[in-house]
Design an enzyme around this catalytic site. Structure first.
Site, short mmCIF file in Angstrom:
data_model
loop_
_atom_site.label_atom_id
_atom_site.label_comp_id
_atom_site.label_asym_id
_atom_site.label_seq_id
_atom_site.Cartn_x
_atom_site.Cartn_y
_atom_site.Cartn_z
N CYS A 72 1.36 3.07 2.75
CA CYS A 72 0.68 1.80 3.01
C CYS A 72 -0.78 2.13 3.29
CB CYS A 72 1.31 1.10 4.22
SG CYS A 72 0.39 -0.36 4.75
N ASP A 79 6.00 3.99 1.92
CA ASP A 79 6.62 2.91 1.16
C ASP A 79 7.51 3.56 0.10
OD1 ASP A 79 5.44 0.65 2.38
OD2 ASP A 79 3.61 0.95 1.24
N VAL A 94 5.20 10.61 -23.62
CA VAL A 94 4.76 11.26 -22.39
C VAL A 94 5.71 12.42 -22.09
CG1 VAL A 94 6.07 9.79 -20.78
CG2 VAL A 94 3.96 10.87 -20.02
N GLU A 95 5.14 13.53 -21.65
CA GLU A 95 5.93 14.71 -21.29
C GLU A 95 6.47 14.49 -19.88
OE1 GLU A 95 7.35 17.94 -19.64
OE2 GLU A 95 5.27 17.56 -18.99
N HIS A 113 1.73 -2.10 -3.03
CA HIS A 113 2.78 -2.01 -4.05
C HIS A 113 2.29 -2.45 -5.42
CE1 HIS A 113 5.79 -2.76 -0.52
NE2 HIS A 113 5.27 -1.55 -0.48
N GLU A 114 1.59 -3.57 -5.46
CA GLU A 114 1.11 -4.10 -6.73
C GLU A 114 0.15 -3.12 -7.40
OE1 GLU A 114 1.91 -7.48 -3.84
OE2 GLU A 114 0.89 -5.56 -3.73
#
Length: 174
Positions: A72, A79, A94-95, A113-114
């Site tokens: 946070c 979080d 993507v590896e 979070h967003e």
């Protein structure tokens, strides 16, 4: 090594295939097979990609990170989230080790979070330029409220099987 090199790896057999694959990986991927520490932050983390061996087919790739963590930005408290990444590759994939290290770099990173969810999606889009990408961020409650963040780059391509992400809405003890 470009498409021709990848074709040589796929067409080789036995020991030659093993040598070709090892050469391909050491020439193009710097983290896979190496002792690599966790990046200090998402900004310095390197997402490595490689040529899609089947660019003539549309298919879905899924990665699940059930123990994603960040901090946070106000309290410094941890979080936790369950992330589900789905994408339909174009020319690059993507590896997975670089993805794991990139996601791990959020462990000591303060962001809401967003912001975490959208930063991950944007970095993946920049690295791979996929045909389609979807990221579900199923965040565990803080302050009594679970926050789920969803991103999708557009409509999924027709004819590609896109299974449900399979993460139930948070119910607590109810």
């Amino acid at each position: 090594m470009g498409r021709e090199g990848w074709s040589r790896v796929l067409s080789a057999t036995g020991e030659n295939r093993e040598r070709s694959l090892q050469k391909f990986m050491t020439e193009t991927l710097t983290q896979l097979g190496q002792m690599v520490g966790l990046p200090a932050s998402p900004e310095v983390a390197v997402l490595e990609t490689f040529d899609n061996p089947h660019p003539d087919r549309q298919y879905l790739v899924r990665f699940v990170a059930p123990e994603f963590t960040s901090l946070c930005p106000l309290t410094g408290q941890p979080d936790f989230a369950h992330l589900v990444l789905d994408y339909v590759p174009d020319q690059r994939l993507v590896e997975s080790k670089s993805l794991k290290l990139f996601l791990g770099s959020f462990r000591n990173h303060g962001a809401f979070h967003e912001n975490c969810t959208l930063t991950i999606a944007k970095r993946l889009e920049e690295a791979m330029n996929p045909t389609w990408l979807r990221l579900g961020g199923y965040w565990y409650p803080r302050g009594g409220l679970p926050i789920d963040v969803f991103y999708q780059s557009g409509e999924p391509p027709a004819g590609v099987w896109v299974p449900e992400q399979g993460v139930a809405p948070y119910r607590g003890r109810g």
